[in-house]
Design a protein around this motif. Sequence first.
Motif, PDB file in Angstrom:
ATOM      1  N   PRO A 254       0.909  -1.308   0.047  1.00 35.46           N
ATOM      2  CA  PRO A 254       0.055   0.298   0.103  1.00 35.46           C
ATOM      3  C   PRO A 254       0.673   1.368  -0.288  1.00 35.46           C
ATOM      4  O   PRO A 254       0.065   2.437  -0.218  1.00 35.46           O
ATOM      5  CB  PRO A 254      -0.843   0.156   1.279  1.00 35.46           C
ATOM      6  N   LEU A 255       2.006   0.619   0.549  1.00 35.84           N
ATOM      7  CA  LEU A 255       2.835   2.621   0.553  1.00 35.84           C
ATOM      8  C   LEU A 255       3.386   3.080  -0.958  1.00 35.84           C
ATOM      9  O   LEU A 255       3.719   3.923  -1.096  1.00 35.84           O
ATOM     10  CB  LEU A 255       4.270   2.313   1.404  1.00 35.84           C
ATOM     11  N   VAL A 256       3.134   1.960  -2.184  1.00 32.25           N
ATOM     12  CA  VAL A 256       3.198   2.214  -3.068  1.00 32.25           C
ATOM     13  C   VAL A 256       2.266   3.086  -4.054  1.00 32.25           C
ATOM     14  O   VAL A 256       2.459   3.866  -4.542  1.00 32.25           O
ATOM     15  CB  VAL A 256       3.742   1.122  -4.123  1.00 32.25           C
ATOM     16  N   ILE A 257       1.298   2.935  -3.367  1.00 39.05           N
ATOM     17  CA  ILE A 257       0.139   4.088  -4.190  1.00 39.05           C
ATOM     18  C   ILE A 257       0.072   5.887  -3.704  1.00 39.05           C
ATOM     19  O   ILE A 257      -0.347   5.946  -4.792  1.00 39.05           O
ATOM     20  CB  ILE A 257      -1.507   3.399  -2.972  1.00 39.05           C
ATOM     21  N   PRO A 258       0.357   5.989  -2.777  1.00 33.44           N
ATOM     22  CA  PRO A 258       0.363   7.808  -2.756  1.00 33.44           C
ATOM     23  C   PRO A 258       1.711   7.657  -4.656  1.00 33.44           C
ATOM     24  O   PRO A 258       1.324   8.980  -5.361  1.00 33.44           O
ATOM     25  CB  PRO A 258       0.838   7.859  -1.646  1.00 33.44           C
ATOM     26  N   PRO A 259       2.952   7.111  -4.692  1.00 30.39           N
ATOM     27  CA  PRO A 259       3.777   7.310  -5.732  1.00 30.39           C
ATOM     28  C   PRO A 259       2.883   7.872  -6.741  1.00 30.39           C
ATOM     29  O   PRO A 259       3.363   8.180  -7.535  1.00 30.39           O
ATOM     30  CB  PRO A 259       5.279   7.003  -5.304  1.00 30.39           C
ATOM     31  N   LEU A 260       2.462   6.348  -6.786  1.00 26.62           N
ATOM     32  CA  LEU A 260       1.632   5.659  -7.932  1.00 26.62           C
ATOM     33  C   LEU A 260       0.312   7.231  -8.791  1.00 26.62           C
ATOM     34  O   LEU A 260      -0.014   7.421  -9.352  1.00 26.62           O
ATOM     35  CB  LEU A 260       1.048   4.573  -7.537  1.00 26.62           C
ATOM     36  N   GLY A 261      -0.587   7.157  -7.212  1.00 28.19           N
ATOM     37  CA  GLY A 261      -1.219   8.561  -7.648  1.00 28.19           C
ATOM     38  C   GLY A 261      -0.442   9.650  -8.044  1.00 28.19           C
ATOM     39  O   GLY A 261      -1.528  10.222  -8.616  1.00 28.19           O
ATOM     40  N   GLY A 262       0.073  10.352  -7.293  1.00 29.28           N
ATOM     41  CA  GLY A 262       0.737  11.424  -7.945  1.00 29.28           C
ATOM     42  C   GLY A 262       1.589  11.455  -9.522  1.00 29.28           C
ATOM     43  O   GLY A 262       1.282  12.070  -9.992  1.00 29.28           O
ATOM     44  N   ALA A 263       2.723   9.741  -9.306  1.00 33.30           N
ATOM     45  CA  ALA A 263       2.786  10.455 -10.768  1.00 33.30           C
ATOM     46  C   ALA A 263       1.188  10.153 -12.042  1.00 33.30           C
ATOM     47  O   ALA A 263       1.454  10.662 -12.909  1.00 33.30           O
ATOM     48  CB  ALA A 263       2.961   8.723 -11.587  1.00 33.30           C
ATOM     49  N   VAL A 264       0.286   9.192 -12.245  1.00 25.53           N
ATOM     50  CA  VAL A 264      -1.265   9.662 -12.614  1.00 25.53           C
ATOM     51  C   VAL A 264      -1.331  11.023 -12.396  1.00 25.53           C
ATOM     52  O   VAL A 264      -1.891  11.691 -13.419  1.00 25.53           O
ATOM     53  CB  VAL A 264      -2.250   8.626 -11.569  1.00 25.53           C
ATOM     54  N   ALA A 265      -1.543  11.490 -11.525  1.00 24.00           N
ATOM     55  CA  ALA A 265      -1.869  12.796 -11.519  1.00 24.00           C
ATOM     56  C   ALA A 265      -1.072  13.635 -12.271  1.00 24.00           C
ATOM     57  O   ALA A 265      -1.304  15.084 -13.150  1.00 24.00           O
ATOM     58  CB  ALA A 265      -2.009  13.429  -9.692  1.00 24.00           C
ATOM     59  N   PHE A 266       0.290  13.711 -12.563  1.00 26.16           N
ATOM     60  CA  PHE A 266       1.310  14.231 -13.119  1.00 26.16           C
ATOM     61  C   PHE A 266       0.692  14.548 -14.593  1.00 26.16           C
ATOM     62  O   PHE A 266       0.874  15.346 -15.154  1.00 26.16           O
ATOM     63  CB  PHE A 266       2.877  14.065 -12.687  1.00 26.16           C
ATOM     64  N   ALA A 267       0.859  13.034 -15.054  1.00 23.67           N
ATOM     65  CA  ALA A 267       0.572  12.862 -16.007  1.00 23.67           C
ATOM     66  C   ALA A 267      -1.073  13.075 -15.936  1.00 23.67           C
ATOM     67  O   ALA A 267      -0.355  13.945 -18.593  1.00 23.67           O
ATOM     68  CB  ALA A 267       1.093  10.986 -16.895  1.00 23.67           C
ATOM     69  N   ALA A 268      -1.721  13.174 -15.842  1.00 19.52           N
ATOM     70  CA  ALA A 268      -2.958  13.472 -16.885  1.00 19.52           C
ATOM     71  C   ALA A 268      -2.860  15.507 -16.406  1.00 19.52           C
ATOM     72  O   ALA A 268      -3.560  15.704 -17.390  1.00 19.52           O
ATOM     73  CB  ALA A 268      -4.121  13.107 -15.052  1.00 19.52           C
ATOM     74  N   THR A 269      -2.557  15.556 -15.344  1.00 14.45           N
ATOM     75  CA  THR A 269      -2.716  17.489 -15.390  1.00 14.45           C
ATOM     76  C   THR A 269      -1.731  17.840 -16.677  1.00 14.45           C
ATOM     77  O   THR A 269      -2.135  18.660 -16.891  1.00 14.45           O
ATOM     78  CB  THR A 269      -1.947  17.843 -13.502  1.00 14.45           C
ATOM     79  N   ARG A 270       0.194  17.242 -16.949  1.00 16.81           N
ATOM     80  CA  ARG A 270       0.397  18.019 -17.627  1.00 16.81           C
ATOM     81  C   ARG A 270      -0.518  17.366 -19.044  1.00 16.81           C
ATOM     82  O   ARG A 270      -0.114  18.319 -19.697  1.00 16.81           O
ATOM     83  CB  ARG A 270       1.949  16.731 -17.619  1.00 16.81           C
ATOM     84  N   HIS A 271      -0.835  16.360 -19.161  1.00 14.22           N
ATOM     85  CA  HIS A 271      -1.619  16.219 -21.015  1.00 14.22           C
ATOM     86  C   HIS A 271      -2.436  17.675 -21.017  1.00 14.22           C
ATOM     87  O   HIS A 271      -2.910  18.109 -21.814  1.00 14.22           O
ATOM     88  CB  HIS A 271      -2.036  14.910 -21.028  1.00 14.22           C
ATOM     89  N   ALA A 272      -3.454  17.849 -20.396  1.00  9.40           N
ATOM     90  CA  ALA A 272      -4.806  18.392 -20.116  1.00  9.40           C
ATOM     91  C   ALA A 272      -4.166  19.375 -19.593  1.00  9.40           C
ATOM     92  O   ALA A 272      -4.527  20.345 -20.640  1.00  9.40           O
ATOM     93  CB  ALA A 272      -5.291  18.343 -18.385  1.00  9.40           C
ATOM     94  N   ALA A 273      -3.411  20.333 -19.185  1.00  7.99           N
ATOM     95  CA  ALA A 273      -2.921  22.032 -19.282  1.00  7.99           C
ATOM     96  C   ALA A 273      -2.010  21.822 -21.043  1.00  7.99           C
ATOM     97  O   ALA A 273      -2.466  22.860 -21.114  1.00  7.99           O
ATOM     98  CB  ALA A 273      -1.670  21.982 -18.429  1.00  7.99           C
ATOM     99  N   HIS A 274      -1.330  20.818 -21.163  1.00  7.70           N
ATOM    100  CA  HIS A 274      -1.265  21.507 -22.825  1.00  7.70           C
ATOM    101  C   HIS A 274      -2.010  21.702 -23.566  1.00  7.70           C
ATOM    102  O   HIS A 274      -2.164  22.050 -24.835  1.00  7.70           O
ATOM    103  CB  HIS A 274       0.190  20.575 -23.126  1.00  7.70           C
ATOM    104  N   ARG A 275      -2.742  20.697 -23.342  1.00  6.89           N
ATOM    105  CA  ARG A 275      -4.358  19.808 -24.762  1.00  6.89           C
ATOM    106  C   ARG A 275      -5.229  21.851 -24.304  1.00  6.89           C
ATOM    107  O   ARG A 275      -5.448  22.469 -25.293  1.00  6.89           O
ATOM    108  CB  ARG A 275      -4.812  19.396 -23.840  1.00  6.89           C
ATOM    109  N   THR A 276      -5.305  22.087 -22.729  1.00  7.48           N
ATOM    110  CA  THR A 276      -6.266  23.324 -22.438  1.00  7.48           C
ATOM    111  C   THR A 276      -5.492  24.729 -23.410  1.00  7.48           C
ATOM    112  O   THR A 276      -6.004  25.455 -23.491  1.00  7.48           O
ATOM    113  CB  THR A 276      -6.830  23.225 -21.055  1.00  7.48           C
ATOM    114  N   LEU A 277      -4.002  24.363 -23.066  1.00 15.39           N
ATOM    115  CA  LEU A 277      -3.333  26.100 -23.009  1.00 15.39           C
ATOM    116  C   LEU A 277      -3.473  26.151 -24.937  1.00 15.39           C
ATOM    117  O   LEU A 277      -3.423  27.158 -24.761  1.00 15.39           O
ATOM    118  CB  LEU A 277      -2.052  25.598 -22.653  1.00 15.39           C
TER     119      LEU A 277
END
Length: 281
Positions: A254-277
């Motif tokens: 379970p200790l792997v879940i927070p880093p994975l959540g952060g990685a998912v958020a990083f990838a999703a936000t990066r894609h959304a930010a560049h697309r929206t900009l």
Amino acid sequence: MVPPTGFTARLTLFAAGAMAFLTVFALALSLATGRLADRWSDELARASTLRISAPMDQRAAQTEAALRLLQTTPGVASARALDEAEQRALLEPWFGPDLPLETLPIPQLIEVIESPEGFDAAGLRLRLAAEVPGAVLDDHTRWRRPLVSAADRLRLLGWVSIALIGATTAAMITMAAQAALAANAQVIAVLRLVGARDVYIAGAFVRRFTLRSLIGSAIGTVLGMIAVLLLPSAQAEAGFLTGLGFQGWHWIWPLVIPPLGGAVAFAATRHAAHRTLRELT
């Protein structure tokens, strides 16, 4: 540039925390069913049962004949007849503790443990039919395979659930990031006028949403681990309905879940930010 509070901030924290909480349970289910499948496969693969269904006046003789036959059968490590107390314990969960075994025509059971190389079940059945006509061999194949298959499918379902939770988290964070970018369109326009590049603007949103997701995932993971810790421990009487938590070093997973959540958020936000900009150009 990125609002520290508001709807998108609360949504990101809640989504990351809730999904991490669910991931802990999906991971616990997957690992527990994996242990269950391995235990059923290991314990039942080498065990068989010989049932002596004969009249009472012949049962003892046929039991002795079956034990002698099993002692000379290649691949049989041990064989022993269950006594009355053991047979009563097997029937007690279904018929209660006051079952009068002496008045019921219950067959004699013999537990057979195979050696690592195993025995020839078909050949043993032929020998039993000739020498012990009241004996029936059950090598548990009929019901062992469906149980192990069901446990394996539950394990697969747990991993599929984790993948779906990750995809849902990415979708929700993407929508939250797009909403935050659209709400700050005027601020982004001013930043562009003073020379800010889209990479700089996107990086600010990516850092903020990644940090929020990391914090939310950590909170959800801790709460999920506490909830799993409070689940009933493994008990033989309840079978697979208990012992669904983590065991041993599996608590590290379970200790792997927070880093994975952060990685998912990083990838999703990066894609959304560049697309929206690009759309706001």
